[in-house]
Motif scaffolding. Structure first.
Motif, mmCIF file in Angstrom:
data_model
loop_
_atom_site.group_PDB
_atom_site.id
_atom_site.type_symbol
_atom_site.label_atom_id
_atom_site.label_comp_id
_atom_site.label_asym_id
_atom_site.label_seq_id
_atom_site.Cartn_x
_atom_site.Cartn_y
_atom_site.Cartn_z
ATOM 1 N N THR A 178 0.848 -1.193 0.000
ATOM 2 C CA THR A 178 0.000 0.000 0.000
ATOM 3 C C THR A 178 0.883 1.242 0.000
ATOM 4 O O THR A 178 2.062 1.187 0.387
ATOM 5 C CB THR A 178 -0.925 0.049 1.231
ATOM 6 O OG1 THR A 178 -0.130 0.297 2.406
ATOM 7 C CG2 THR A 178 -1.693 -1.248 1.397
ATOM 8 N N ASP A 304 -5.851 3.650 -1.288
ATOM 9 C CA ASP A 304 -7.269 3.402 -1.029
ATOM 10 C C ASP A 304 -8.113 3.873 -2.207
ATOM 11 O O ASP A 304 -7.865 4.947 -2.766
ATOM 12 C CB ASP A 304 -7.713 4.131 0.241
ATOM 13 C CG ASP A 304 -7.104 3.539 1.501
ATOM 14 O OD1 ASP A 304 -6.658 2.375 1.447
ATOM 15 O OD2 ASP A 304 -7.076 4.247 2.530
ATOM 16 N N HIS A 308 -7.634 -1.076 -9.029
ATOM 17 C CA HIS A 308 -7.050 -2.419 -9.060
ATOM 18 C C HIS A 308 -7.133 -3.034 -7.669
ATOM 19 O O HIS A 308 -7.136 -2.326 -6.664
ATOM 20 C CB HIS A 308 -5.600 -2.350 -9.528
ATOM 21 C CG HIS A 308 -5.427 -1.719 -10.873
ATOM 22 N ND1 HIS A 308 -5.429 -2.431 -12.040
ATOM 23 C CD2 HIS A 308 -5.275 -0.407 -11.221
ATOM 24 C CE1 HIS A 308 -5.277 -1.600 -13.062
ATOM 25 N NE2 HIS A 308 -5.184 -0.371 -12.597
ATOM 26 N N ASP A 309 -7.168 -4.352 -7.628
ATOM 27 C CA ASP A 309 -7.252 -5.016 -6.331
ATOM 28 C C ASP A 309 -5.921 -5.614 -5.889
ATOM 29 O O ASP A 309 -5.824 -6.172 -4.794
ATOM 30 C CB ASP A 309 -8.333 -6.096 -6.349
ATOM 31 C CG ASP A 309 -8.099 -7.168 -7.409
ATOM 32 O OD1 ASP A 309 -7.102 -7.053 -8.164
ATOM 33 O OD2 ASP A 309 -8.912 -8.106 -7.485
ATOM 34 N N LYS A 310 -4.893 -5.482 -6.719
ATOM 35 C CA LYS A 310 -3.570 -5.997 -6.377
ATOM 36 C C LYS A 310 -2.519 -5.005 -6.863
ATOM 37 O O LYS A 310 -2.761 -4.244 -7.805
ATOM 38 C CB LYS A 310 -3.348 -7.369 -7.029
ATOM 39 C CG LYS A 310 -4.321 -8.444 -6.532
ATOM 40 C CD LYS A 310 -4.167 -9.719 -7.347
ATOM 41 C CE LYS A 310 -5.211 -10.758 -6.911
ATOM 42 N NZ LYS A 310 -5.171 -11.962 -7.751
ATOM 43 N N SER A 384 -1.739 -7.030 -10.604
ATOM 44 C CA SER A 384 -2.682 -6.488 -11.585
ATOM 45 C C SER A 384 -1.891 -5.755 -12.666
ATOM 46 O O SER A 384 -0.910 -5.072 -12.364
ATOM 47 C CB SER A 384 -3.657 -5.522 -10.903
ATOM 48 O OG SER A 384 -4.583 -5.002 -11.833
#
Length: 429
Positions: A178, A304, A308-310, A384
């Motif tokens: 993150t 946040d 994309h989720d990755k 991703s």
């Protein structure tokens, strides 16, 4: 767009090299003209042959090809970043090489449309080579009119390389996934005198990383629109720019990143002066063994609300292809022999095994001697993918975007100014 090359048009849009300066770079006007007109000589124009990754494997392949085709001479013309300009100059004189090995980027985007090279889709089918090519590569090399610009060959993975030993020294327990984790890691690294993320903020490497970060909040369609049109005013594009400036001003990038190049970036990472870099396959292949053994590859950390989720990487299939020129059409039997040989499983495998290249072709070969390249290949669905903007950016905007990149990496430059710099790069389009 006009249907043929003109000195005022495509050539004038290039680097400005005069014809008298360009042609000697490929061994002189007379030798090129003689080779181009000799029906028993295949002329190949390439960026491989010096220090470019894969050069030794390529030159060895040429030797084997010559041995298998004793009646066919092969003249190898080598250029670096100026290949596009040199080729266009020779094409204007109708003395161009038969086959050109170069990536799909900047000037080359226009070649098929202005008859500098030909649509090779029919040859791909006639020679029954379509099944050798990865579908994604075929899609990437096909233009909006359905023409296959070139025979796809080299591909690339573009993950982030993290020096696990340096992270450990700074007390960073895990690879950041993150933005907040990346900022926290950067603070710890700087406290130990270690540059966090090194990047060539003054050249194409910085431009690609900036584009990757901006795409954090963009879908593929939105990214295509932004980089095709220069419109960075959408909500997602503005959020991506703001994410970039937040990371930059938090000290995530190496000091004075706006003046660094790909060479200084690689040097900083390979000498363990920096803990991370966004590195394409060819750079990963050059990481020294003592650094590679404690390096991990992953994606760029997310913020946040990301689209994309990755964590993200760039994967591209347009690094090098075999383009056929109008002169090459006149020697198409020789061209067919050459491309069939280069597409052969043994030749393809050697590029993977000996040079650590990613290929746009099906192969079972593994980069055993290039562990980071192999690790990037194994990332698969664990990351991703975002778009490589090269095939969408209009040629006239390519170099201005590099200038805008340097401005963007200058600490303190506001998100609004970064957006303005990016959009201004498209004013001449």
């Amino acid at each position: 767009m006009r249907s043929s090359l003109t000195r005022r048009g495509l050539l004038a849009a290039g680097s400005g090299l005069a014809a008298t300066a360009a042609l000697p770079a490929v061994s002189g006007c007379s030798s090129l003209a003689a080779a181009a007109s000799d029906p028993d000589t295949l002329v190949v124009h390439t960026q491989l042959g010096t220090t470019a990754p894969g050069s030794a494997t390529y030159l060895s392949a040429l030797d084997r090809f010559r041995a298998q085709n004793p009646g066919l001479k092969v003249k190898n013309l080598i250029n670096g970043d100026d290949l596009g300009q040199v080729y266009e100059t020779s094409r204007l004189a109708r003395k161009e090489a038969d086959v050109v090995m170069v990536n799909l980027y900047d000037k080359t985007l226009a070649w098929t449309d202005v008859d500098a090279t030909v649509d090779v889709g029919g040859y791909l089918d006639d020679w029954r080579l379509r099944e050798r090519v990865l579908p994604a590569a075929l899609s990437a090399w096909t233009d909006g009119k359905g023409r296959l610009r070139a025979f796809p060959y080299f591909a690339t993975n573009w993950p982030v390389a993290y020096n696990r030993a340096l992270l450990d020294r700074a007390g960073v327990d895990a690879i950041p996934t993150t933005g907040d984790q990346l900022i926290a890691a950067a603070r710890k690294l700087r406290a130990k005198g270690i540059a966090p993320v090194t990047v060539g903020g003054n050249d194409w490497t910085g431009q690609k990383l900036l584009a990757q970060i901006i795409q954090t909040f963009l879908t593929p369609d939105e990214a295509r629109h932004a980089y095709s049109t220069g419109d960075f005013g959408s909500r997602g594009a503005r959020e991506g720019i703001e994410y970039f400036t937040t990371l930059r001003d938090a000290g995530v990038f190496a000091d004075k990143a706006q003046g660094l190049t790909s060479d200084t970036m690689n040097t900083q990472f390979n000498t363990q002066a920096a803990a991370a870099q966004s590195a394409m396959s060819s750079a990963l292949a050059k990481v020294p063994e003592n650094v590679a053994r404690h390096t991990e590859v992953g994606g760029w950390p997310l913020a946040d609300g990301a689209a994309h989720d990755k964590p993200t990487v760039i994967r591209a299939f347009t690094l090098i292809g075999f383009w056929i020129s109008p002169n090459g059409v006149r020697k198409i039997e020789h061209v067919e022999k050459f491309i069939r040989f280069m597409y052969g499983p043994e030749t393809v495998a050697r590029f993977v095994q000996e040079s650590g290249r990613d290929m746009a072709l099906h192969t079972d070969a593994v980069s055993a001697d290039f562990p980071l390249v192999a690790a990037a290949q194994r990332l698969g669905s664990g990351v991703s993918e975002v778009l490589l903007p090269d095939v969408y950016v209009p040629p006239a905007a390519t170099q201005p975007l590099i200038t805008a990149t340097s401005t963007s990496f200058t600490r303190g430059t506001s998100a609004a100014r970064v957006r303005a710099a990016l959009e201004s790069a498209y004013r001449s389009v």
